[in-house]
Design a protein around this motif. Structure first.
Motif, PDB file in Angstrom:
ATOM      1  N   LEU A   1      13.392  15.104 -13.969  1.00  0.00           N
ATOM      2  CA  LEU A   1      12.511  15.439 -12.846  1.00  0.00           C
ATOM      3  C   LEU A   1      12.294  16.944 -12.766  1.00  0.00           C
ATOM      4  CD1 LEU A   1      13.731  13.090  -9.964  1.00  0.00           C
ATOM      5  CD2 LEU A   1      11.734  12.812 -11.438  1.00  0.00           C
ATOM      6  N   LEU A   2      13.340  17.696 -12.986  1.00  0.00           N
ATOM      7  CA  LEU A   2      13.231  19.148 -12.920  1.00  0.00           C
ATOM      8  C   LEU A   2      12.365  19.681 -14.053  1.00  0.00           C
ATOM      9  CD1 LEU A   2      16.924  20.055 -11.978  1.00  0.00           C
ATOM     10  CD2 LEU A   2      14.923  19.985 -10.476  1.00  0.00           C
ATOM     11  N   ALA A   3      12.455  19.036 -15.217  1.00  0.00           N
ATOM     12  CA  ALA A   3      11.661  19.461 -16.367  1.00  0.00           C
ATOM     13  C   ALA A   3      10.176  19.230 -16.136  1.00  0.00           C
ATOM     14  CB  ALA A   3      12.124  18.746 -17.632  1.00  0.00           C
ATOM     15  N   TYR A   4       9.839  18.156 -15.425  1.00  0.00           N
ATOM     16  CA  TYR A   4       8.445  17.810 -15.199  1.00  0.00           C
ATOM     17  C   TYR A   4       7.869  18.451 -13.944  1.00  0.00           C
ATOM     18  CZ  TYR A   4       7.796  14.506 -19.000  1.00  0.00           C
ATOM     19  OH  TYR A   4       7.644  13.955 -20.230  1.00  0.00           O
ATOM     20  N   ALA A   5       8.732  18.979 -13.100  1.00  0.00           N
ATOM     21  CA  ALA A   5       8.267  19.553 -11.844  1.00  0.00           C
ATOM     22  C   ALA A   5       7.346  20.741 -12.104  1.00  0.00           C
ATOM     23  CB  ALA A   5       9.451  19.979 -10.981  1.00  0.00           C
TER      24      ALA A   5
ATOM     25  N   GLU B   1       0.834  -1.208   0.000  1.00  0.00           N
ATOM     26  CA  GLU B   1       0.000   0.000   0.000  1.00  0.00           C
ATOM     27  C   GLU B   1       0.863   1.250   0.000  1.00  0.00           C
ATOM     28  OE1 GLU B   1      -4.296  -0.773   2.107  1.00  0.00           O
ATOM     29  OE2 GLU B   1      -2.588  -0.413   3.428  1.00  0.00           O
ATOM     30  N   THR B   2       1.859   1.273   0.861  1.00  0.00           N
ATOM     31  CA  THR B   2       2.682   2.474   0.990  1.00  0.00           C
ATOM     32  C   THR B   2       3.460   2.752  -0.286  1.00  0.00           C
ATOM     33  OG1 THR B   2       2.911   2.023   3.361  1.00  0.00           O
ATOM     34  CG2 THR B   2       4.440   3.601   2.396  1.00  0.00           C
ATOM     35  N   HIS B   3       4.020   1.724  -0.902  1.00  0.00           N
ATOM     36  CA  HIS B   3       4.750   1.918  -2.153  1.00  0.00           C
ATOM     37  C   HIS B   3       3.812   2.413  -3.253  1.00  0.00           C
ATOM     38  CE1 HIS B   3       7.563  -0.793  -0.029  1.00  0.00           C
ATOM     39  NE2 HIS B   3       8.498  -0.193  -0.747  1.00  0.00           N
ATOM     40  N   THR B   4       2.611   1.833  -3.312  1.00  0.00           N
ATOM     41  CA  THR B   4       1.665   2.225  -4.353  1.00  0.00           C
ATOM     42  C   THR B   4       1.191   3.651  -4.141  1.00  0.00           C
ATOM     43  OG1 THR B   4       0.933  -0.084  -4.416  1.00  0.00           O
ATOM     44  CG2 THR B   4      -0.409   1.513  -5.584  1.00  0.00           C
ATOM     45  N   VAL B   5       0.894   4.014  -2.904  1.00  0.00           N
ATOM     46  CA  VAL B   5       0.476   5.385  -2.605  1.00  0.00           C
ATOM     47  C   VAL B   5       1.586   6.367  -2.950  1.00  0.00           C
ATOM     48  CG1 VAL B   5      -0.094   6.984  -0.730  1.00  0.00           C
ATOM     49  CG2 VAL B   5      -1.227   4.762  -0.860  1.00  0.00           C
ATOM     50  N   PHE B   6       2.825   6.016  -2.646  1.00  0.00           N
ATOM     51  CA  PHE B   6       3.947   6.905  -2.963  1.00  0.00           C
ATOM     52  C   PHE B   6       4.055   7.095  -4.478  1.00  0.00           C
ATOM     53  CE2 PHE B   6       8.281   8.191  -3.774  1.00  0.00           C
ATOM     54  CZ  PHE B   6       8.590   9.042  -2.734  1.00  0.00           C
ATOM     55  N   MET B   7       3.932   6.010  -5.245  1.00  0.00           N
ATOM     56  CA  MET B   7       4.007   6.129  -6.699  1.00  0.00           C
ATOM     57  C   MET B   7       2.846   6.964  -7.226  1.00  0.00           C
ATOM     58  SD  MET B   7       5.949   5.283  -9.210  1.00  0.00           S
ATOM     59  CE  MET B   7       5.900   5.331 -11.009  1.00  0.00           C
ATOM     60  N   HIS B   8       1.670   6.754  -6.681  1.00  0.00           N
ATOM     61  CA  HIS B   8       0.521   7.561  -7.099  1.00  0.00           C
ATOM     62  C   HIS B   8       0.763   9.034  -6.773  1.00  0.00           C
ATOM     63  CE1 HIS B   8      -3.469   9.016  -7.805  1.00  0.00           C
ATOM     64  NE2 HIS B   8      -3.715   9.225  -6.526  1.00  0.00           N
TER      65      HIS B   8
ATOM     66  N   PHE C   1       3.509  15.434 -10.556  1.00  0.00           N
ATOM     67  CA  PHE C   1       3.870  15.909 -11.890  1.00  0.00           C
ATOM     68  C   PHE C   1       2.647  16.235 -12.745  1.00  0.00           C
ATOM     69  CE2 PHE C   1       7.716  13.574 -10.595  1.00  0.00           C
ATOM     70  CZ  PHE C   1       8.652  14.589 -10.772  1.00  0.00           C
ATOM     71  N   LYS C   2       1.481  15.698 -12.374  1.00  0.00           N
ATOM     72  CA  LYS C   2       0.255  16.040 -13.093  1.00  0.00           C
ATOM     73  C   LYS C   2      -0.504  17.173 -12.397  1.00  0.00           C
ATOM     74  CE  LYS C   2      -1.122  14.519 -16.225  1.00  0.00           C
ATOM     75  NZ  LYS C   2      -0.881  14.877 -17.643  1.00  0.00           N
ATOM     76  N   LYS C   3       0.045  17.698 -11.323  1.00  0.00           N
ATOM     77  CA  LYS C   3      -0.551  18.808 -10.580  1.00  0.00           C
ATOM     78  C   LYS C   3      -1.966  18.463 -10.107  1.00  0.00           C
ATOM     79  CE  LYS C   3       2.088  22.137 -13.336  1.00  0.00           C
ATOM     80  NZ  LYS C   3       2.027  23.339 -14.210  1.00  0.00           N
ATOM     81  N   ASP C   4      -2.132  17.270  -9.608  1.00  0.00           N
ATOM     82  CA  ASP C   4      -3.432  16.806  -9.151  1.00  0.00           C
ATOM     83  C   ASP C   4      -3.581  17.015  -7.651  1.00  0.00           C
ATOM     84  OD1 ASP C   4      -5.946  14.962  -9.327  1.00  0.00           O
ATOM     85  OD2 ASP C   4      -4.698  14.088  -7.746  1.00  0.00           O
ATOM     86  N   ASN C   5      -4.678  17.637  -7.263  1.00  0.00           N
ATOM     87  CA  ASN C   5      -4.981  17.834  -5.837  1.00  0.00           C
ATOM     88  C   ASN C   5      -6.357  17.302  -5.478  1.00  0.00           C
ATOM     89  OD1 ASN C   5      -2.563  19.291  -5.019  1.00  0.00           O
ATOM     90  ND2 ASN C   5      -3.309  20.968  -6.319  1.00  0.00           N
ATOM     91  N   VAL C   6      -6.940  16.516  -6.376  1.00  0.00           N
ATOM     92  CA  VAL C   6      -8.312  16.059  -6.180  1.00  0.00           C
ATOM     93  C   VAL C   6      -8.391  14.597  -5.742  1.00  0.00           C
ATOM     94  CG1 VAL C   6     -10.535  15.695  -7.329  1.00  0.00           C
ATOM     95  CG2 VAL C   6      -9.169  17.724  -7.864  1.00  0.00           C
ATOM     96  N   SER C   7      -7.470  13.784  -6.249  1.00  0.00           N
ATOM     97  CA  SER C   7      -7.616  12.338  -6.094  1.00  0.00           C
ATOM     98  C   SER C   7      -7.497  11.853  -4.658  1.00  0.00           C
ATOM     99  CB  SER C   7      -6.598  11.604  -6.969  1.00  0.00           C
ATOM    100  OG  SER C   7      -5.275  11.852  -6.532  1.00  0.00           O
ATOM    101  N   LYS C   8      -6.878  12.634  -3.780  1.00  0.00           N
ATOM    102  CA  LYS C   8      -6.651  12.178  -2.402  1.00  0.00           C
ATOM    103  C   LYS C   8      -7.961  11.787  -1.723  1.00  0.00           C
ATOM    104  CE  LYS C   8      -5.791  15.175   0.858  1.00  0.00           C
ATOM    105  NZ  LYS C   8      -5.110  16.179   1.710  1.00  0.00           N
ATOM    106  N   LYS C   9      -9.023  12.522  -1.960  1.00  0.00           N
ATOM    107  CA  LYS C   9     -10.283  12.245  -1.271  1.00  0.00           C
ATOM    108  C   LYS C   9     -10.935  10.950  -1.745  1.00  0.00           C
ATOM    109  CE  LYS C   9     -13.325  15.027  -4.246  1.00  0.00           C
ATOM    110  NZ  LYS C   9     -14.270  16.163  -4.277  1.00  0.00           N
ATOM    111  N   HIS C  10     -10.434  10.385  -2.848  1.00  0.00           N
ATOM    112  CA  HIS C  10     -10.977   9.125  -3.352  1.00  0.00           C
ATOM    113  C   HIS C  10     -10.174   7.914  -2.874  1.00  0.00           C
ATOM    114  CE1 HIS C  10     -13.969  10.941  -6.026  1.00  0.00           C
ATOM    115  NE2 HIS C  10     -13.077  11.896  -6.211  1.00  0.00           N
ATOM    116  N   LEU C  11      -9.097   8.179  -2.131  1.00  0.00           N
ATOM    117  CA  LEU C  11      -8.353   7.083  -1.514  1.00  0.00           C
ATOM    118  C   LEU C  11      -9.078   6.607  -0.267  1.00  0.00           C
ATOM    119  CD1 LEU C  11      -4.739   8.553  -1.716  1.00  0.00           C
ATOM    120  CD2 LEU C  11      -5.598   6.623  -3.049  1.00  0.00           C
TER     121      LEU C  11
END
Length: 257
Positions: free
Chosen positions: A251-255, A201-208, A214-224
């Motif tokens: 990494l810097l380019a995608y940040a 779980e922890t590895h998967t959450v970290f990857m997510h 990098f996708k600038k997502d702040n919405v998906s957390k509430k669906h976990l």
């Protein structure tokens, strides 16, 4: 004394680095342009899965088509078959014209046969497991076709497939289905419906969280799942610090700016 109250990192440094290296491997080998312009963070909602179905087969077909489309793999020679029709198969040879995902993805060397995949009928009542299972299967097929081993080599292929499924945008469902609680009603729990997760779980959450950064997502957390949200929040904080200290140009380019 203050060090006594310093919280431990979510993962060991070596584990964090493998996930970051695997993200870089994914960007370099699985269509960075599609990831940048088209990858969505797919949520377990009617917005992403709006189809009405009346049978197990329709459910499986509907979810498969949606997952394939979101992954940018509609042009791939993959077909869904009933579980009883699935037979051992040799992976066919095929080639694409330029990109491997999205609307511009076009086969120039048709395969001798399609790649057949199936579904677990037990997952019909656990749709997040069904989505995650399809995403993991598509990730495995993509790795097989591209033929570039992940960080750590072939021994890490199963874990890399789960990580790549998160990269494809399915991190919420991948995280939510690592482990299914039995709950209070034993008759409601079906162990045969659970997918076979290769990352914790922890590895998967970290990857997510890494993909979301990098996708600038702040919405998906509430669906976990509730117990995963604090891990996600901690991963976000650690990832921001890791990227800011990184000298890796990708990494810097995608940040986010």
């Amino acid at each position: 004394m203050l060090a006594l109250f310093k919280s431990a990192p979510l993962l060991e440094q070596q584990e964090q680095q493998w996930l970051i290296d695997t993200f870089i491997w994914a960007v370099e080998n699985f269509d960075a342009e599609f990831f940048t312009k088209h990858t969505q963070i797919i949520l377990p909602t009617g917005q992403y899965f709006p189809d009405s179905v009346s049978s197990i087969e329709q459910m499986a077909t509907s979810v498969f088509k949606r997952v394939t489309t979101y992954a940018g793999m509609s042009a791939w020679p993959i077909q869904l078959v009933a579980p009883q029709q699935l037979q051992p198969q040799v992976f066919p040879r095929f080639e694409f014209s330029s990109v491997i995902r999205g609307e511009r993805c076009e086969l120039i060397v048709p395969p001798s046969h399609a790649i057949n995949i199936s579904f677990n009928p037990n997952q019909i009542n656990q749709p997040q497991d069904l989505v995650a299972s399809f995403a993991g299967t598509l990730a495995t097929i993509m790795i097989h076709h591209v033929g570039v081993l992940p960080p750590g080599g072939k021994d890490f292929l199963p874990q890399a497939a789960d990580a790549l499924a998160c990269f494809l945008g399915f991190g919420v469902m991948m995280s939510n289905t690592v482990y299914q609680f039995k709950g209070g009603c034993g008759s409601c729990y079906n162990p045969y419906a659970n997918r076979e997760a290769q990352l914790s779980e922890t590895h998967t959450v970290f990857m997510h969280a890494l993909v979301c950064y990098f996708k600038k997502d702040n919405v998906s957390k509430k669906h976990l799942k509730p117990h995963l949200r604090s891990q996600f929040k901690k991963a976000q904080k650690e990832i921001k610090a890791l990227v800011s200290e990184s000298a890796n140009p990708l990494l810097l380019a995608y940040a986010p700016n």
